[in-house]
Design a protein around this motif. Structure first.
Motif, PDB file in Angstrom:
ATOM      1  N   PRO A 202      -6.902  10.057  13.729  1.00 55.96           N
ATOM      2  CA  PRO A 202      -6.086   9.393  12.700  1.00 55.96           C
ATOM      3  C   PRO A 202      -4.937   8.607  13.324  1.00 55.96           C
ATOM      4  O   PRO A 202      -4.234   9.098  14.202  1.00 55.96           O
ATOM      5  N   VAL A 203      -4.764   7.359  12.878  1.00 53.70           N
ATOM      6  CA  VAL A 203      -3.654   6.519  13.306  1.00 53.70           C
ATOM      7  C   VAL A 203      -2.929   6.065  12.052  1.00 53.70           C
ATOM      8  O   VAL A 203      -3.486   5.314  11.239  1.00 53.70           O
ATOM      9  N   VAL A 204      -1.704   6.530  11.852  1.00 56.58           N
ATOM     10  CA  VAL A 204      -0.944   6.227  10.643  1.00 56.58           C
ATOM     11  C   VAL A 204       0.064   5.130  10.952  1.00 56.58           C
ATOM     12  O   VAL A 204       0.866   5.251  11.882  1.00 56.58           O
ATOM     13  N   VAL A 205       0.020   4.044  10.186  1.00 55.76           N
ATOM     14  CA  VAL A 205       0.905   2.901  10.404  1.00 55.76           C
ATOM     15  C   VAL A 205       1.761   2.695   9.150  1.00 55.76           C
ATOM     16  O   VAL A 205       1.232   2.463   8.060  1.00 55.76           O
ATOM     17  N   TRP A 206       3.097   2.785   9.327  1.00 57.54           N
ATOM     18  CA  TRP A 206       4.034   2.544   8.242  1.00 57.54           C
ATOM     19  C   TRP A 206       4.749   1.219   8.473  1.00 57.54           C
ATOM     20  O   TRP A 206       5.099   0.886   9.605  1.00 57.54           O
ATOM     21  N   TYR A 207       4.998   0.477   7.414  1.00 54.43           N
ATOM     22  CA  TYR A 207       5.765  -0.763   7.540  1.00 54.43           C
ATOM     23  C   TYR A 207       6.424  -1.090   6.205  1.00 54.43           C
ATOM     24  O   TYR A 207       6.166  -0.430   5.188  1.00 54.43           O
ATOM     25  N   GLU A 208       7.267  -2.110   6.217  1.00 52.66           N
ATOM     26  CA  GLU A 208       8.033  -2.429   5.013  1.00 52.66           C
ATOM     27  C   GLU A 208       7.138  -2.963   3.900  1.00 52.66           C
ATOM     28  O   GLU A 208       6.091  -3.560   4.157  1.00 52.66           O
ATOM     29  N   THR A 209       7.548  -2.744   2.658  1.00 53.76           N
ATOM     30  CA  THR A 209       6.810  -3.272   1.513  1.00 53.76           C
ATOM     31  C   THR A 209       6.988  -4.783   1.457  1.00 53.76           C
ATOM     32  O   THR A 209       8.117  -5.284   1.402  1.00 53.76           O
ATOM     33  N   LEU A 210       5.873  -5.498   1.479  1.00 49.31           N
ATOM     34  CA  LEU A 210       5.924  -6.961   1.462  1.00 49.31           C
ATOM     35  C   LEU A 210       6.243  -7.471   0.052  1.00 49.31           C
ATOM     36  O   LEU A 210       6.022  -6.759  -0.943  1.00 49.31           O
ATOM     37  N   PRO A 211       6.741  -8.702  -0.067  1.00 46.15           N
ATOM     38  CA  PRO A 211       7.127  -9.227  -1.389  1.00 46.15           C
ATOM     39  C   PRO A 211       5.976  -9.334  -2.383  1.00 46.15           C
ATOM     40  O   PRO A 211       6.194  -9.278  -3.587  1.00 46.15           O
ATOM     41  N   SER A 212       4.729  -9.516  -1.888  1.00 44.72           N
ATOM     42  CA  SER A 212       3.601  -9.665  -2.791  1.00 44.72           C
ATOM     43  C   SER A 212       2.339  -9.193  -2.087  1.00 44.72           C
ATOM     44  O   SER A 212       2.333  -8.953  -0.875  1.00 44.72           O
ATOM     45  N   SER A 213       1.272  -9.061  -2.843  1.00 45.40           N
ATOM     46  CA  SER A 213      -0.007  -8.659  -2.270  1.00 45.40           C
ATOM     47  C   SER A 213      -0.654  -9.810  -1.521  1.00 45.40           C
ATOM     48  O   SER A 213      -0.314 -10.980  -1.714  1.00 45.40           O
ATOM     49  N   SER A 214      -1.597  -9.465  -0.639  1.00 47.05           N
ATOM     50  CA  SER A 214      -2.428 -10.422   0.113  1.00 47.05           C
ATOM     51  C   SER A 214      -1.636 -11.248   1.126  1.00 47.05           C
ATOM     52  O   SER A 214      -2.156 -12.234   1.642  1.00 47.05           O
ATOM     53  N   MET A 215      -0.403 -10.851   1.407  1.00 44.66           N
ATOM     54  CA  MET A 215       0.367 -11.530   2.452  1.00 44.66           C
ATOM     55  C   MET A 215      -0.054 -11.005   3.825  1.00 44.66           C
ATOM     56  O   MET A 215      -0.637  -9.929   3.937  1.00 44.66           O
ATOM     57  N   GLU A 216       0.257 -11.763   4.871  1.00 46.01           N
ATOM     58  CA  GLU A 216      -0.050 -11.314   6.221  1.00 46.01           C
ATOM     59  C   GLU A 216       0.891 -10.168   6.602  1.00 46.01           C
ATOM     60  O   GLU A 216       2.104 -10.263   6.416  1.00 46.01           O
TER      61      GLU A 216
ATOM     62  N   ALA B  78      -9.960  -1.026  14.365  1.00 44.38           N
ATOM     63  CA  ALA B  78     -10.287   0.230  13.687  1.00 44.38           C
ATOM     64  C   ALA B  78     -11.780   0.328  13.385  1.00 44.38           C
ATOM     65  O   ALA B  78     -12.434  -0.675  13.100  1.00 44.38           O
ATOM     66  N   ASP B  79     -12.292   1.550  13.460  1.00 45.58           N
ATOM     67  CA  ASP B  79     -13.647   1.800  12.954  1.00 45.58           C
ATOM     68  C   ASP B  79     -13.624   1.940  11.438  1.00 45.58           C
ATOM     69  O   ASP B  79     -14.529   1.481  10.740  1.00 45.58           O
ATOM     70  N   VAL B  80     -12.575   2.581  10.948  1.00 53.35           N
ATOM     71  CA  VAL B  80     -12.373   2.788   9.509  1.00 53.35           C
ATOM     72  C   VAL B  80     -10.923   2.474   9.199  1.00 53.35           C
ATOM     73  O   VAL B  80     -10.016   2.850   9.954  1.00 53.35           O
ATOM     74  N   TRP B  81     -10.705   1.780   8.087  1.00 47.54           N
ATOM     75  CA  TRP B  81      -9.337   1.455   7.649  1.00 47.54           C
ATOM     76  C   TRP B  81      -9.206   1.847   6.181  1.00 47.54           C
ATOM     77  O   TRP B  81      -9.959   1.389   5.325  1.00 47.54           O
ATOM     78  N   ILE B  82      -8.235   2.738   5.914  1.00 48.92           N
ATOM     79  CA  ILE B  82      -7.930   3.145   4.544  1.00 48.92           C
ATOM     80  C   ILE B  82      -6.546   2.618   4.213  1.00 48.92           C
ATOM     81  O   ILE B  82      -5.560   3.024   4.826  1.00 48.92           O
ATOM     82  N   GLU B  83      -6.489   1.703   3.253  1.00 47.32           N
ATOM     83  CA  GLU B  83      -5.213   1.050   2.915  1.00 47.32           C
ATOM     84  C   GLU B  83      -4.593   1.695   1.680  1.00 47.32           C
ATOM     85  O   GLU B  83      -5.182   1.714   0.600  1.00 47.32           O
ATOM     86  N   PHE B  84      -3.372   2.220   1.858  1.00 42.40           N
ATOM     87  CA  PHE B  84      -2.619   2.819   0.760  1.00 42.40           C
ATOM     88  C   PHE B  84      -1.397   1.983   0.375  1.00 42.40           C
ATOM     89  O   PHE B  84      -0.665   2.341  -0.544  1.00 42.40           O
ATOM     90  N   ALA B  85      -1.152   0.896   1.070  1.00 44.45           N
ATOM     91  CA  ALA B  85       0.048   0.093   0.822  1.00 44.45           C
ATOM     92  C   ALA B  85       0.089  -0.422  -0.607  1.00 44.45           C
ATOM     93  O   ALA B  85      -0.938  -0.831  -1.157  1.00 44.45           O
ATOM     94  N   VAL B  86       1.245  -0.407  -1.217  1.00 41.40           N
ATOM     95  CA  VAL B  86       1.396  -0.940  -2.570  1.00 41.40           C
ATOM     96  C   VAL B  86       1.211  -2.457  -2.552  1.00 41.40           C
ATOM     97  O   VAL B  86       0.453  -3.015  -3.340  1.00 41.40           O
ATOM     98  N   SER B  87       1.897  -3.141  -1.630  1.00 38.00           N
ATOM     99  CA  SER B  87       1.662  -4.583  -1.458  1.00 38.00           C
ATOM    100  C   SER B  87       0.511  -4.745  -0.467  1.00 38.00           C
ATOM    101  O   SER B  87       0.701  -5.018   0.722  1.00 38.00           O
TER     102      SER B  87
ATOM    103  N   VAL C  99      -2.791  -5.807   1.749  1.00 38.55           N
ATOM    104  CA  VAL C  99      -3.050  -7.031   2.512  1.00 38.55           C
ATOM    105  C   VAL C  99      -4.511  -7.462   2.433  1.00 38.55           C
ATOM    106  O   VAL C  99      -4.922  -8.372   3.164  1.00 38.55           O
ATOM    107  N   MET C 100      -5.287  -6.832   1.572  1.00 37.98           N
ATOM    108  CA  MET C 100      -6.643  -7.310   1.327  1.00 37.98           C
ATOM    109  C   MET C 100      -6.597  -8.795   0.939  1.00 37.98           C
ATOM    110  O   MET C 100      -5.693  -9.218   0.222  1.00 37.98           O
ATOM    111  N   HIS C 101      -7.558  -9.566   1.427  1.00 42.59           N
ATOM    112  CA  HIS C 101      -7.673 -11.018   1.223  1.00 42.59           C
ATOM    113  C   HIS C 101      -6.812 -11.824   2.200  1.00 42.59           C
ATOM    114  O   HIS C 101      -6.821 -13.051   2.149  1.00 42.59           O
TER     115      HIS C 101
END
Length: 355
Positions: free
Chosen positions: A65-79, A91-100, A102-104
């Motif tokens: 497991p590799v856990v990555v925390w970062y700041e909440t971005l202003p909107s979804s789908s941003m870089e 990553a072999d597997v990526w599980i995204e829990f971020a509220v903002s 980055v899909m797309h």
């Protein structure tokens, strides 16, 4: 005030229920194998308990497991920040829990091109993980999804109506119908929370009125709707946004702020059927899967959906509560309740209330 500050407190599950749900997500949904590198991304708005429990389940499965925390971005789908993009790219597997989420984004597309198995669980909290992953019969929900896929594959014209004013029609042509909530079996595959199928009818055939009356997000000022948002759709493009309340004005201004014609293109139609979501909550991952709802996405369209993909400045999703669905004139759902005999039988097997 954003959608997350407006959410009501919910009962939590801090013991066995959370651990079992996380294990089910890791082993049955994402099919994590010993030795794989699993990246879990969360932003400062995410529920840390969910990431911690999932990381422990990854370790118990013999993976890294590799856990990555970062700041909440202003909107979804941003870089995302560069280190986040670097982690998911390898990553072999990526599980995204971020509220903002980055899909797309370009970073997302790179991770997918590199063969990552991915799921988007934006804003997943403890209650949601237990209610939508831990408790439902995963295989039973897949069975219901496959039945819906088959019915849609056999039909051409789809008409969706609702008491709130939705009256939207489209033709499937040869477009694929995608079961979104299924095990992540293939490299480069995106899977979503169980209880949803998605497709996009031929764009030039999509016409009518779409009324979001359940939930709509982004923008962050919305979520659980206070008043309906009415959209006019012509040949797959939203040509007008109106409504009697403030929500419609907030949405209209947000759409205009992007100054991007592709933001008005219908990206997908979806049906929601997760037994753990009986009503909208203001959390979009749940709201797309309210049992019996219809949900449509607008903006960026991924290649997986079928037909021509396109990129827009962002992507937004809204839900239609208690819809009626006709396939080539045959009613399969009336006022939010499935009436097709095969669907009714599966709902009874799942123990869904009202069947």
């Amino acid at each position: 005030m954003d959608m997350f500050s407006r959410l009501e407190p919910r009962p939590e599950y801090l013991g066995f229920e959370l651990a079992l749900a996380a294990r089910k997500l890791v082993e049955e949904v994402m099919l994590v194998k010993p030795g794989e590198h699993v990246v879990l991304t969360g932003d400062t708005s995410s529920d840390r308990r969910v990431l911690d429990a999932t990381a422990q389940a990854v370790a118990a499965a013999g993976a890294h497991p590799v856990v990555v925390w970062y700041e909440t971005l202003p909107s979804s789908s941003m870089e995302p920040p560069r280190p986040v993009a670097g982690a998911i790219a390898d990553a072999d597997v990526w599980i995204e829990f971020a509220v903002s989420y980055v899909m797309h984004s370009d970073a997302f597309r790179t991770a997918m091109a590199n063969g990552c198995r991915y799921t988007n669980l934006t804003a997943m909290d403890v209650h949601m993980l237990v209610a939508t992953v831990g408790r439902p019969d995963f295989q039973g929900v897949i069975k219901l999804g496959k039945a819906l896929v088959r019915l849609l594959e056999q039909a051409d014209e789809v008409r969706i109506t609702s008491a709130a004013g939705t009256d939207l029609v489209g033709r499937n042509g040869d477009r694929p119908i995608n079961l979104r909530g299924k095990p992540a079996e293939k490299p480069g595959e995106t899977v979503m929370l169980s209880g949803q199928i998605s497709w996009n009818p031929l764009e030039e055939t999509q016409d009518g009125v779409l009324v979001f009356d359940g939930a709509l997000w982004p923008p962050d000022q919305l979520g659980l709707l206070r008043s309906p948002v009415r959209l006019t759709v012509e040949k797959g493009v939203v040509t007008d946004i109106s409504g009697d309340g403030r929500d419609a004005e907030v949405f209209r201004r947000w759409m205009e702020s992007w100054d991007d014609p592709n933001m008005y293109r219908i990206a997908h139609w979806s049906l929601g059927f997760n037994p753990g979501v009986p009503a909208p909550t203001g959390r979009i991952v749940e709201d797309e899967r309210v049992f019996g709802c219809v949900e449509l996405g607008i903006g960026t369209k991924g290649a997986w959906i079928g037909g021509e993909p396109w990129v827009a400045a962002a992507h937004t999703d809204g839900s239609v509560s208690a819809p009626t669905i006709h396939l080539d004139g045959e009613c399969i759902e009336k006022d939010g309740v499935y009436v097709h005999p095969e669907l009714v039988e599966i709902c009874r097997e799942l123990g869904v209330e009202g069947y």
